[in-house]
Design an enzyme around this catalytic site. Structure first.
Site, PDB file in Angstrom:
ATOM      1  N   ASP A  80     -15.498   1.820 -11.250  1.00  8.84           N
ATOM      2  CA  ASP A  80     -15.907   0.561 -11.204  1.00  8.84           C
ATOM      3  C   ASP A  80     -15.294  -0.185 -10.065  1.00  8.84           C
ATOM      4  O   ASP A  80     -16.032  -0.758  -9.273  1.00  8.84           O
ATOM      5  CB  ASP A  80     -15.793  -0.338 -12.456  1.00  8.84           C
ATOM      6  CG  ASP A  80     -16.824  -0.047 -13.249  1.00  8.84           C
ATOM      7  OD1 ASP A  80     -17.353   0.929 -13.314  1.00  8.84           O
ATOM      8  OD2 ASP A  80     -17.046  -1.047 -13.992  1.00  8.84           O
ATOM      9  N   CYS A 121     -11.644   5.153 -18.995  1.00  7.10           N
ATOM     10  CA  CYS A 121     -12.307   4.154 -18.098  1.00  7.10           C
ATOM     11  C   CYS A 121     -13.697   3.549 -18.630  1.00  7.10           C
ATOM     12  O   CYS A 121     -14.083   4.021 -19.640  1.00  7.10           O
ATOM     13  CB  CYS A 121     -12.156   4.512 -16.854  1.00  7.10           C
ATOM     14  SG  CYS A 121     -10.740   4.558 -16.118  1.00  7.10           S
ATOM     15  N   ASP A 122     -14.055   2.247 -18.061  1.00 13.53           N
ATOM     16  CA  ASP A 122     -15.001   1.344 -18.237  1.00 13.53           C
ATOM     17  C   ASP A 122     -16.154   1.971 -19.364  1.00 13.53           C
ATOM     18  O   ASP A 122     -16.289   1.299 -20.299  1.00 13.53           O
ATOM     19  CB  ASP A 122     -15.569   0.495 -17.260  1.00 13.53           C
ATOM     20  CG  ASP A 122     -14.295  -0.318 -16.629  1.00 13.53           C
ATOM     21  OD1 ASP A 122     -13.312   0.159 -16.423  1.00 13.53           O
ATOM     22  OD2 ASP A 122     -14.716  -1.350 -15.824  1.00 13.53           O
ATOM     23  N   LYS A 123     -17.042   2.576 -18.600  1.00  9.75           N
ATOM     24  CA  LYS A 123     -18.191   2.805 -19.415  1.00  9.75           C
ATOM     25  C   LYS A 123     -18.107   4.158 -20.339  1.00  9.75           C
ATOM     26  O   LYS A 123     -19.013   4.473 -20.961  1.00  9.75           O
ATOM     27  CB  LYS A 123     -19.466   3.241 -18.539  1.00  9.75           C
ATOM     28  CG  LYS A 123     -19.553   1.840 -17.423  1.00  9.75           C
ATOM     29  CD  LYS A 123     -19.499   0.689 -18.072  1.00  9.75           C
ATOM     30  CE  LYS A 123     -19.466  -0.682 -17.207  1.00  9.75           C
ATOM     31  NZ  LYS A 123     -18.498  -0.606 -16.249  1.00  9.75           N
ATOM     32  N   CYS A 194      -6.760   0.754 -15.152  1.00  4.12           N
ATOM     33  CA  CYS A 194      -6.142  -0.259 -14.532  1.00  4.12           C
ATOM     34  C   CYS A 194      -5.359  -0.893 -15.212  1.00  4.12           C
ATOM     35  O   CYS A 194      -5.694  -1.362 -16.491  1.00  4.12           O
ATOM     36  CB  CYS A 194      -7.167  -1.019 -13.549  1.00  4.12           C
ATOM     37  SG  CYS A 194      -7.810   0.056 -12.236  1.00  4.12           S
ATOM     38  N   GLU A 447     -21.225  -5.721 -11.341  1.00  4.06           N
ATOM     39  CA  GLU A 447     -19.977  -6.513 -11.430  1.00  4.06           C
ATOM     40  C   GLU A 447     -19.886  -7.604 -10.089  1.00  4.06           C
ATOM     41  O   GLU A 447     -20.058  -6.949  -9.312  1.00  4.06           O
ATOM     42  CB  GLU A 447     -18.518  -6.016 -11.936  1.00  4.06           C
ATOM     43  CG  GLU A 447     -18.868  -5.167 -13.316  1.00  4.06           C
ATOM     44  CD  GLU A 447     -17.551  -4.484 -13.639  1.00  4.06           C
ATOM     45  OE1 GLU A 447     -17.198  -4.063 -15.030  1.00  4.06           O
ATOM     46  OE2 GLU A 447     -16.809  -4.072 -12.770  1.00  4.06           O
ATOM     47  N   SER A 473     -16.292  -8.146 -13.639  1.00  4.58           N
ATOM     48  CA  SER A 473     -15.167  -7.033 -13.855  1.00  4.58           C
ATOM     49  C   SER A 473     -14.179  -7.690 -15.010  1.00  4.58           C
ATOM     50  O   SER A 473     -14.075  -8.729 -15.323  1.00  4.58           O
ATOM     51  CB  SER A 473     -14.360  -6.547 -12.681  1.00  4.58           C
ATOM     52  OG  SER A 473     -13.006  -6.025 -13.048  1.00  4.58           O
TER      53      SER A 473
END
Length: 565
Positions: A80, A121-123, A194, A447, A473
């Site tokens: 992202d 990570c995110d997704k 992150c 985002e 985000s």
């Protein structure tokens, strides 16, 4: 075993011949063992995934030792941060569905008996989780772990959000090119997700509360030797889960979902967690409504404040303070908040998992008697601007912005908003509105880290709010209200806003309104032209056609032809 479909009987000789050709079958005895998919997400584009190849190797080694036959396969992933601020961000949320579909496809096509999922990570984490609940075979999650926070030569703690905000500071001349470069060079010191309580780490922490991951999954650093040991333990556990046929829907109940939301509110997780957890609940066919969240938030104290809410604490600090188990143990002191009887992949209940946990640093994890706030770090706002709700991370909002009223500065795209903010068109007191960036309108609900960081970097964080039908985000901070539903592309009220309209935000009162009459809103909406899709070919065009509203998790609607009659 499910895998007998592809390996047992003389009719399966062709299948066995192909399996042998992979080099994974070490002898005929392997056909008597469970076939375990090592669902990895290694790639060299995402810092949170660049090290996962080694974790996959460890998982395969341990599965074989424990009596299974491991088969590694990969999913895609989007960073992202790298996708931020350009067309790439439109693919981020949409990739969640691709990941879920790809995991489903591989596991079903090859009749795997169980999965060790290695996201980070995110997704990727929610995508794999959606697939796990959809196919409902034994699964265990073990993520890649968080990145360490960075430090400049002067000793200042920095992370990725520091870099985004430094861009805004550079645009005003507050910092020099050399100072920006120093932050850039030190903010991301190595692999891992992150370092703050951003979306990736939020989801990996919630995996513990949901019961899908071992204690420590959310907070043990990527480079910590304990991370490798966690992978080994998870890979041993999957064999037991397969033998006992413990499946995801045996673990994820409504109670487990509420436990996860309580943790989310207590640690001020990313607003994206709400979007993903609703999608996960949908795959589990659990009855849960967006509107229930405020009731749970009202009785959950905010006890763990982590970046971006404060630069003083990062995920590594939470780990040293006792981790997610310590937060859950503290929350368990509130009568009726958590259901400690729910099962987990450890083979024990959640209560058994956390019974010996203790808080080792009260500056990081506060007691329930001394919270940052008596209510949770996330909430849902309602009003004539968002009849179906909008989400805000209250834990990252400064006191002056808990109540705010100001003129709308309306932009019909994120690019226009960034240009306006960086060009000095946004002033103290304004309410920036970015619309036509929802699930359909974006498409992909991009985002808004670049505009929120620009607002913070230009010193407007205590005087300007930002409202959008897009997302934020997990690193965004300030009065950032997203997921406005219905979105502008389907002629939600946000499409009726005009420059100068007064918008009033009352976070404690959970309301968001525009000072425009219902009749005027209806007249303005009636006069709008039909929305013209921005992308007309490829995956995003198909996604925009099928995606639903943010308040239902931005899931894909079932095609009419597939609906039961």
């Amino acid at each position: 075993m499910r895998s007998d479909t592809i390996k047992t009987g003389f009719e399966k000789a062709p299948h066995r011949s192909l399996l042998k050709a992979t080099g994974t079958i070490h002898g005929k005895s392997d056909y008597q063992k469970p076939f375990i998919g090592i669902c990895n997400s290694f790639n060299e584009l995402i810092p949170g995934h660049a090290h996962l190849q080694e974790l996959g190797r460890i998982a395969k080694e341990e599965v074989r030792k424990a009596g299974g036959v491991p088969f590694e396969f990969n999913t895609i992933g989007v960073c992202d941060g790298i996708a931020m601020g350009h067309i790439g961000m439109r693919y981020s949320l949409a990739s969640r569905e691709l990941i879920a579909d790809s995991v489903e496809t591989v596991a079903e096509a090859h009749r795997l008996d169980g999965l060790v999922c290695i996201p980070n990570c995110d997704k990727i984490t929610p995508g794999m989780m959606m697939a796990a609940l959809r196919i409902n075979i034994p699964v265990i999650f073990v993520s890649g772990g968080p990145m360490k926070a960075g430090h400049t030569p002067s000793g200042k703690t920095v992370d990725l959000i520091s870099v985004f905000e430094a861009v805004g500071q550079r645009s005003t001349g507050e910092i020099s090119e050399e100072e920006l470069e120093t932050i850039e060079e030190n903010a991301c010191p190595g692999c891992g997700s992150c370092s703050g309580m951003f979306t990736a780490n939020s989801m990996n922490c919630l995996s513990e509360a949901l019961g899908f991951a071992l204690p420590g999954n959310g907070t043990i650093l990527a480079g910590d030797p304990r991370r490798n040991e966690l992978v080994r333990e998870a890979s041993r556990r999957i064999i037991d889960l397969v033998e006992k046929n413990v499946r995801p829907r045996d673990i994820l109940s409504r109670s487990a979902l509420l436990n996860a939301f309580a943790l989310d509110f207590a640690m001020g997780g990313s607003t994206n967690t709400i979007l993903h957890t609703l999608a996960i609940a949908n795959e589990a066919e659990l009855d849960f409504d967006f509107s229930e969240l405020n009731g749970l938030s009202a009785k959950t104290p905010y006890i763990c404040k982590v970046s971006p809410a404060t630069m003083d604490v990062h995920i590594e600090d939470v780990d040293r303070a006792g981790g997610i188990s310590a937060i859950l143990h503290e929350l368990s002191k509130i009568d009726g908040l958590l259901d400690l009887s729910v099962p987990t992949v450890t083979g024990k209940s959640l209560g058994e998992n956390i019974k010996n946990a203790e808080v080792l640093n009260r500056k990081v994890i506060r007691s329930i008697e001394d919270p940052y706030s008596a209510t949770g770090g996330l909430c849902v706002l309602y009003g004539n601007l968002a009849p179906q709700g909008a989400v805000i991370k209250t834990g990252a909002v400064s006191a002056p912005m808990m109540h705010h009223s100001g003129p709308a500065k309306v932009y019909d795209s994120q690019d226009d908003a960034i240009a306006g903010i960086m060009g000095g068109d946004v002033h103290s007191g304004d309410v920036v509105v970015i619309r036509y960036e929802g699930p359909k309108g974006g498409p992909g609900m991009p985002e808004m880290l670049s505009p929120t960081s620009a607002i913070m970097g230009r010193g407007l964080g205590d005087s300007v709010a930002l409202i959008t039908d897009g997302r934020f985000s997990g690193g965004s901070r300030g009065a950032c209200i997203g997921h406005v539903s219905p979105e502008a592309a389907v002629k939600g009220p946000i499409a009726a806003l005009r420059n100068g309209d007064t918008v009033t935000i009352d976070i404690p009162g959970r309301s968001i309104t525009m000072e425009v009459s219902d009749e005027e809103i209806a007249d303005r909406i009636a006069g709008l032209p039909a929305f013209v899709p921005k992308i007309r070919k490829g995956y995003l065009a198909r996604y925009a056609e099928m995606v639903t509203s943010a308040n239902t998790g931005a899931i894909l609607k079932t095609p009419v032809s597939c609906e039961p009659k």
